[in-house]
Design an enzyme around this catalytic site. Sequence first.
Site, PDB file in Angstrom:
ATOM      1  N   THR A  12      17.556 -60.890 -36.249  1.00 60.59           N
ATOM      2  CA  THR A  12      18.078 -59.763 -37.034  1.00 60.59           C
ATOM      3  C   THR A  12      17.472 -59.656 -38.427  1.00 60.59           C
ATOM      4  OG1 THR A  12      20.158 -59.778 -35.838  1.00 60.59           O
ATOM      5  CG2 THR A  12      20.222 -58.829 -38.029  1.00 60.59           C
ATOM      6  N   ASP A  57      13.805 -61.065 -30.305  1.00 62.78           N
ATOM      7  CA  ASP A  57      15.245 -61.211 -30.383  1.00 62.78           C
ATOM      8  C   ASP A  57      15.496 -62.587 -29.755  1.00 62.78           C
ATOM      9  OD1 ASP A  57      17.984 -59.104 -30.105  1.00 62.78           O
ATOM     10  OD2 ASP A  57      18.044 -61.158 -29.345  1.00 62.78           O
ATOM     11  N   SER A  58      16.266 -63.441 -30.389  1.00 68.91           N
ATOM     12  CA  SER A  58      16.335 -64.831 -29.916  1.00 68.91           C
ATOM     13  C   SER A  58      16.987 -64.959 -28.548  1.00 68.91           C
ATOM     14  CB  SER A  58      17.039 -65.727 -30.929  1.00 68.91           C
ATOM     15  OG  SER A  58      18.423 -65.530 -30.897  1.00 68.91           O
ATOM     16  N   SER A  59      17.663 -63.899 -28.082  1.00 63.35           N
ATOM     17  CA  SER A  59      18.230 -63.976 -26.738  1.00 63.35           C
ATOM     18  C   SER A  59      17.122 -64.030 -25.681  1.00 63.35           C
ATOM     19  CB  SER A  59      19.182 -62.804 -26.483  1.00 63.35           C
ATOM     20  OG  SER A  59      18.554 -61.601 -26.817  1.00 63.35           O
ATOM     21  N   THR A  89      20.216 -65.371 -34.516  1.00 63.09           N
ATOM     22  CA  THR A  89      21.380 -66.263 -34.462  1.00 63.09           C
ATOM     23  C   THR A  89      21.830 -66.573 -33.033  1.00 63.09           C
ATOM     24  OG1 THR A  89      22.894 -64.382 -34.644  1.00 63.09           O
ATOM     25  CG2 THR A  89      22.283 -65.505 -36.694  1.00 63.09           C
ATOM     26  N   ASP A  90      21.521 -65.663 -32.087  1.00 61.54           N
ATOM     27  CA  ASP A  90      22.085 -65.822 -30.741  1.00 61.54           C
ATOM     28  C   ASP A  90      21.750 -67.170 -30.113  1.00 61.54           C
ATOM     29  OD1 ASP A  90      23.295 -63.382 -30.874  1.00 61.54           O
ATOM     30  OD2 ASP A  90      21.816 -62.320 -29.663  1.00 61.54           O
ATOM     31  N   GLN A 270      35.175 -77.153 -23.024  1.00 60.01           N
ATOM     32  CA  GLN A 270      35.230 -75.759 -23.465  1.00 60.01           C
ATOM     33  C   GLN A 270      35.818 -75.652 -24.865  1.00 60.01           C
ATOM     34  OE1 GLN A 270      37.344 -73.425 -20.529  1.00 60.01           O
ATOM     35  NE2 GLN A 270      36.117 -74.284 -18.891  1.00 60.01           N
TER      36      GLN A 270
HETATM   37  N1  ASP Z   1      20.246 -60.653 -31.242  1.00 62.81           N
HETATM   38  C1  ASP Z   1      19.873 -61.231 -32.512  1.00 62.81           C
HETATM   39  C2  ASP Z   1      19.005 -62.443 -32.234  1.00 62.81           C
HETATM   40  O1  ASP Z   1      19.519 -63.477 -31.879  1.00 62.81           O
HETATM   41  C3  ASP Z   1      21.079 -61.603 -33.282  1.00 62.81           C
HETATM   42  C4  ASP Z   1      20.822 -62.178 -34.652  1.00 62.81           C
HETATM   43  O2  ASP Z   1      19.739 -62.492 -35.049  1.00 62.81           O
HETATM   44  O3  ASP Z   1      21.816 -62.321 -35.388  1.00 62.81           O
HETATM   45  O4  ASP Z   1      17.799 -62.362 -32.350  1.00 62.81           O
END
Ligand code: ASP
Length: 338
Positions: A12, A57-59, A89-90, A270
């Site tokens: 992001t 995008d880290s996803s 962040t993902d 969990q």
């Molecule tokens: N979808 C974004 C990522 O992980 C979310 C983020 O960076 O906060 O690349």
Amino acid sequence: MSKILLLHTGGTIGMTMTEKGYQPDGAYFKEAIFHMDSLKTPEMPKWDFMETEPLLDSSKMSVDEWNMIGKILADRYDDYDGFVILHGTDTMAYTASALSFMLKGLDKPVILTGSQIPLCRTRSDGRDNLITSMIIAGSGKVREVCIYFGSYLLRGNRATKYSADGMQAFVSPNYPLLATAGISIQYNDEVFFRKRSDHFAFRPLIDVPIGVLKVFPGIRLELFEAIFAGSFKGVVIETFGSGNIPDDKALVPLMEKARENGTILVICSQCPQATVDMSTYEAGNALLKAGAVSGRDMTTEAAVAKLYYLFSVNQDFETIRFNMSRDIRGELSNSFDI
Ligand code: ASP
């Protein structure tokens, strides 16, 4: 004066809006940080900038990207006093965990950071996250893989993403914060990782098949069957509480079979704040009997990364089982013998 490498991998912080939503925008980000006056003040370390290709995008990150990031750091290890990795962040906690295992004998700061609001937006949290991460990386105080986010410095392999909305996106439920940035940066030196190996070495990961299974009330045996019948090398099972599973007598033979087939079953909880102890309840004992390994107070992120790592260093089945419950890089607390 110390010198650090700023590595932009996506996320992001460097995104701009497109008709499909936010996407990494390398040209914008480079322009923005090279024009940021606060990155040129005497308080800041000297820095070089690099970006990975493509920015993601880290996803979308996988073992390949972890290896690429690890290799960039390893190739330039002697040229810099510290490293800041800008990352989404993902999956930041997964990448931080993976790097903590891959970078053996690390003796320099590696700080991952990013933001919840892109740098191009007025209320972006990216500016502080970036500046403070660079100062921490330049100070050389902490010599391990960390996440700095929303004024907290956390051990990378203890961190987990907690919030998709708030500015404190990460928590470290089973380990103290390494530092807190208020008016000054308060380091918690006594909880820093002390390196256990004299030589720095980079070990890329092999993309072995790993699974994660979260149990829930009413979970069908077929789901376990399908997963255990696959060719998974390791499966992290996220159980209830301190390591409890739904009552199903047929599960134990299934798990025993998985073990015979060479699948390592690692039990995590969990509950973010927990230490797995399968002997506490009758509902966990079956797991012990079936030969599952306790992940103790490891995050699922750390357990997944550790499985990749231990299979990559080519240990035998029993050694991997043993090491999954043993502290290697500060990822778990060994308060009693396994
Ligand atoms: N979808 C974004 C990522 O992980 C979310 C983020 O960076 O906060 O690349």
